[in-house]
Design a protein around this motif. Structure first.
Motif: not given
Length: 124
Positions: A32-38, A41
Motif C-alpha cells: 500500500f502506498t501510504w504504508t510503504r511511505k511510512a 521514512r
C-alpha cells in the motif's frame, strides 16, 4: 540461573518462529502506498536498526568483513546435454568493505568475463 522463559535456546527459537511472520507483515505493508511511505521514512524503526537513511562511515565500511560460499555444478569437458553434470566446485570468497569496494570490483569482473567468453553465454 536463567529467568523463566529465557533458558538457552528459547530466544533463538522464538526469533526463528516470529521472524518469518514479521517479514510477511512487512510485505503486506509494502503493498500500500501510504504504508510503504511510512516504511521508507522510518526504516530504522521497522528494521530494528538494521537499515537506516544515513550513509555508513568510511571506518565502518573498512572494518566490515564478509564471507560468501559459491557452489557450481557442471561438466569437466564437452559432453552431450542429457548427461547429468558430475563436476562440482565450491569457492569461498571473503574480503572487506562489501558495500562499495567489492560490489564495483565484482561488476567489473562480470563485465570482463562476458566480453572475453561471450561465445559460452546462454542463448549463443
Amino acid at each position: 540461573m536463567f529467568p523463566p522463559g529465557l533458558e538457552p535456546g528459547t530466544l533463538s527459537f522464538w526469533l526463528a518462529l516470529l521472524w518469518p511472520l514479521y517479514i510477511i507483515f512487512l510485505l503486506i505493508l509494502s503493498q500500500f502506498t501510504w504504508t510503504r511511505k511510512a516504511l521508507l521514512r522510518n526504516a530504522r524503526i521497522f528494521s530494528f536498526g538494521l537499515v537506516s537513511e544515513e550513509k555508513p562511515t568510511q571506518s565502518l565500511q573498512n572494518n566490515m568483513e564478509f564471507v560468501m560460499t559459491l557452489k557450481a555444478k557442471g561438466w569437466y569437458k564437452e559432453v552431450p546435454k542429457f548427461i547429468e553434470p558430475k563436476k562440482e566446485i565450491v569457492v569461498r570468497v571473503s574480503g572487506k568493505n562489501p558495500i562499495y569496494g567489492v560490489t564495483s570490483n565484482a561488476m567489473l569482473v562480470c563485465a570482463k568475463t562476458i566480453l572475453n567468453e561471450n561465445s559460452k553465454m546462454p542463448g549463443k
